[in-house]
Design a protein around this motif. Structure first.
Motif, PDB file in Angstrom:
ATOM      1  N   GLY A  27      23.165  53.033  48.952  1.00 15.59           N
ATOM      2  CA  GLY A  27      23.794  53.236  50.256  1.00 15.59           C
ATOM      3  C   GLY A  27      25.308  53.245  50.243  1.00 15.59           C
ATOM      4  N   GLY A  28      25.911  53.587  49.112  1.00 13.91           N
ATOM      5  CA  GLY A  28      27.367  53.590  49.047  1.00 13.91           C
ATOM      6  C   GLY A  28      27.909  54.739  48.228  1.00 13.91           C
ATOM      7  N   ASP A  29      29.180  54.656  47.934  1.00 16.21           N
ATOM      8  CA  ASP A  29      29.837  55.662  47.109  1.00 16.21           C
ATOM      9  C   ASP A  29      31.041  55.020  46.439  1.00 16.21           C
ATOM     10  N   ILE A  30      31.402  55.552  45.293  1.00 21.58           N
ATOM     11  CA  ILE A  30      32.592  55.124  44.572  1.00 21.58           C
ATOM     12  C   ILE A  30      33.351  56.387  44.191  1.00 21.58           C
ATOM     13  N   THR A  31      34.622  56.454  44.591  1.00 24.34           N
ATOM     14  CA  THR A  31      35.415  57.632  44.283  1.00 24.34           C
ATOM     15  C   THR A  31      36.670  57.252  43.500  1.00 24.34           C
ATOM     16  N   PHE A  32      37.149  58.211  42.726  1.00 23.74           N
ATOM     17  CA  PHE A  32      38.358  58.044  41.930  1.00 23.74           C
ATOM     18  C   PHE A  32      39.568  57.980  42.857  1.00 23.74           C
ATOM     19  N   HIS A  33      40.440  57.000  42.615  1.00 27.67           N
ATOM     20  CA  HIS A  33      41.650  56.864  43.423  1.00 27.67           C
ATOM     21  C   HIS A  33      42.903  57.108  42.582  1.00 27.67           C
ATOM     22  N   GLY A  34      42.876  56.685  41.308  1.00 29.34           N
ATOM     23  CA  GLY A  34      44.058  56.872  40.471  1.00 29.34           C
ATOM     24  C   GLY A  34      43.814  56.409  39.048  1.00 29.34           C
ATOM     25  N   PHE A  35      44.734  56.803  38.170  1.00 29.45           N
ATOM     26  CA  PHE A  35      44.692  56.394  36.759  1.00 29.45           C
ATOM     27  C   PHE A  35      46.121  56.191  36.300  1.00 29.45           C
ATOM     28  N   GLU A  36      46.408  54.975  35.841  1.00 29.22           N
ATOM     29  CA  GLU A  36      47.761  54.656  35.411  1.00 29.22           C
ATOM     30  C   GLU A  36      47.725  53.671  34.253  1.00 29.22           C
ATOM     31  N   ARG A  37      48.327  54.050  33.142  1.00 36.66           N
ATOM     32  CA  ARG A  37      48.442  53.200  31.950  1.00 36.66           C
ATOM     33  C   ARG A  37      47.112  52.560  31.548  1.00 36.66           C
ATOM     34  N   GLY A  38      46.064  53.370  31.510  1.00 38.92           N
ATOM     35  CA  GLY A  38      44.764  52.893  31.056  1.00 38.92           C
ATOM     36  C   GLY A  38      43.890  52.270  32.130  1.00 38.92           C
ATOM     37  N   VAL A  39      44.443  52.048  33.323  1.00 42.34           N
ATOM     38  CA  VAL A  39      43.693  51.409  34.408  1.00 42.34           C
ATOM     39  C   VAL A  39      43.178  52.488  35.373  1.00 42.34           C
ATOM     40  N   VAL A  40      41.862  52.467  35.620  1.00 45.00           N
ATOM     41  CA  VAL A  40      41.233  53.382  36.569  1.00 45.00           C
ATOM     42  C   VAL A  40      41.086  52.636  37.899  1.00 45.00           C
ATOM     43  N   TYR A  41      41.575  53.249  38.972  1.00 45.35           N
ATOM     44  CA  TYR A  41      41.463  52.664  40.310  1.00 45.35           C
ATOM     45  C   TYR A  41      40.386  53.417  41.070  1.00 45.35           C
ATOM     46  N   LEU A  42      39.405  52.672  41.589  1.00 45.61           N
ATOM     47  CA  LEU A  42      38.269  53.274  42.291  1.00 45.61           C
ATOM     48  C   LEU A  42      38.194  52.743  43.714  1.00 45.61           C
ATOM     49  N   HIS A  43      37.786  53.616  44.635  1.00 44.64           N
ATOM     50  CA  HIS A  43      37.603  53.242  46.038  1.00 44.64           C
ATOM     51  C   HIS A  43      36.115  53.083  46.307  1.00 44.64           C
ATOM     52  N   MET A  44      35.736  51.909  46.806  1.00 43.32           N
ATOM     53  CA  MET A  44      34.334  51.611  47.077  1.00 43.32           C
ATOM     54  C   MET A  44      34.073  51.769  48.566  1.00 43.32           C
ATOM     55  N   GLN A  45      32.965  52.463  48.905  1.00 40.22           N
ATOM     56  CA  GLN A  45      32.642  52.751  50.296  1.00 40.22           C
ATOM     57  C   GLN A  45      31.192  52.391  50.608  1.00 40.22           C
ATOM     58  N   GLY A  46      30.907  52.292  51.900  1.00 35.88           N
ATOM     59  CA  GLY A  46      29.535  52.023  52.333  1.00 35.88           C
ATOM     60  C   GLY A  46      29.081  50.649  51.891  1.00 35.88           C
ATOM     61  N   ALA A  47      27.870  50.577  51.343  1.00 36.63           N
ATOM     62  CA  ALA A  47      27.306  49.298  50.932  1.00 36.63           C
ATOM     63  C   ALA A  47      28.122  48.652  49.822  1.00 36.63           C
ATOM     64  N   CYS A  48      28.881  49.447  49.063  1.00 34.47           N
ATOM     65  CA  CYS A  48      29.666  48.911  47.948  1.00 34.47           C
ATOM     66  C   CYS A  48      30.863  48.103  48.424  1.00 34.47           C
ATOM     67  N   ALA A  49      31.443  48.489  49.556  1.00 33.27           N
ATOM     68  CA  ALA A  49      32.609  47.789  50.074  1.00 33.27           C
ATOM     69  C   ALA A  49      32.190  46.396  50.532  1.00 33.27           C
ATOM     70  N   GLY A  50      32.756  45.398  49.939  1.00 40.89           N
ATOM     71  CA  GLY A  50      32.452  44.028  50.324  1.00 40.89           C
ATOM     72  C   GLY A  50      31.152  43.482  49.785  1.00 40.89           C
ATOM     73  N   CYS A  51      30.501  44.206  48.890  1.00 40.62           N
ATOM     74  CA  CYS A  51      29.242  43.733  48.316  1.00 40.62           C
ATOM     75  C   CYS A  51      29.525  42.629  47.313  1.00 40.62           C
ATOM     76  N   PRO A  52      28.748  41.543  47.376  1.00 38.91           N
ATOM     77  CA  PRO A  52      28.965  40.449  46.430  1.00 38.91           C
ATOM     78  C   PRO A  52      28.830  40.878  44.962  1.00 38.91           C
ATOM     79  N   SER A  53      27.986  41.857  44.678  1.00 46.40           N
ATOM     80  CA  SER A  53      27.783  42.259  43.289  1.00 46.40           C
ATOM     81  C   SER A  53      28.695  43.411  42.864  1.00 46.40           C
ATOM     82  N   SER A  54      29.610  43.846  43.746  1.00 41.75           N
ATOM     83  CA  SER A  54      30.450  44.998  43.414  1.00 41.75           C
ATOM     84  C   SER A  54      31.392  44.717  42.250  1.00 41.75           C
ATOM     85  N   THR A  55      31.896  43.502  42.137  1.00 39.77           N
ATOM     86  CA  THR A  55      32.791  43.173  41.029  1.00 39.77           C
ATOM     87  C   THR A  55      32.052  43.269  39.707  1.00 39.77           C
TER      88      THR A  55
END
Length: 186
Positions: free
Chosen positions: A132-160
């Motif tokens: 019930g969610g989605d994860i999209t690419f937000h950015g990439f800088e110096r080896g770190v990938v930044y992802l945006h979590m939406q729907g059920a993923c946002a605030g989910c205890p197991s998302s980390t």
């Protein structure tokens, strides 16, 4: 119309499946009622007291409730709002609301970012959509990938755990330039 419901890994979020297409392409995230003005469906669901978020996918509507609100009290009203919407004949989204997706990224890392997006689209997003969610690419800088979590993923205890143990390990395995994955809020 029979709407099925499914629990998600996030106890504050429930997935509603109306048995027909919700969005033809992409996803749409409405983190609050003010953001729902372009979606008659999301606005109708926000009309149910206790709803704090609505996320639309290809064939599902994910609804997040406020803390302290019991699903037994809001679920029937949400089911009614979704059913009323589809019976009304109104569009799900008004106008050219672009489906959400990956952020653009140009520059020297373009090839790496292309590989990251490809892995997200083929390996990660289909599995996350089942929850019930989605994860999209937000950015990439110096080896770190930044992802945006939406729907059920946002605030989910197991998302980390999903980010660190699942997605980070997957990306690091296939793309040696990736060193870490971090969530971002928009």
């Amino acid at each position: 119309m029979f709407i099925q419901t499914e629990s998600t890994p996030n106890p504050a979020t429930l997935k509603f499946m109306p048995g027909q297409a919700v969005l033809e392409a992409g996803t749409a995230d409405f983190p609050n009622s003010d953001s729902a003005e372009k979606s008659p469906l999301a606005a109708r669901v926000f009309g149910v007291e206790g709803v704090t978020g609505v996320f639309l996918g290809n064939d599902f509507v994910t609804v997040t409730k406020a803390e302290g609100v019991d699903w037994d009290h809001v679920k029937p009203a949400i089911l009614g709002a979704i059913m009323e919407h589809f019976q009304s004949g109104q569009p799900v989204i008004i106008g050219d609301a672009a489906p959400s997706g990956h952020a653009e990224h140009d520059g020297e890392d373009a090839e790496i970012v292309g590989q990251i997006k490809e892995l997200l689209d083929t390996r990660v997003r289909p599995a996350v959509a089942q929850d019930g969610g989605d994860i999209t690419f937000h950015g990439f800088e110096r080896g770190v990938v930044y992802l945006h979590m939406q729907g059920a993923c946002a605030g989910c205890p197991s998302s980390t755990i999903t980010l660190k143990m699942g997605i980070e390990n997957l990306l690091r395995h296939y793309i040696p330039e990736v060193t870490e994955v971090r969530p971002v809020g928009l």
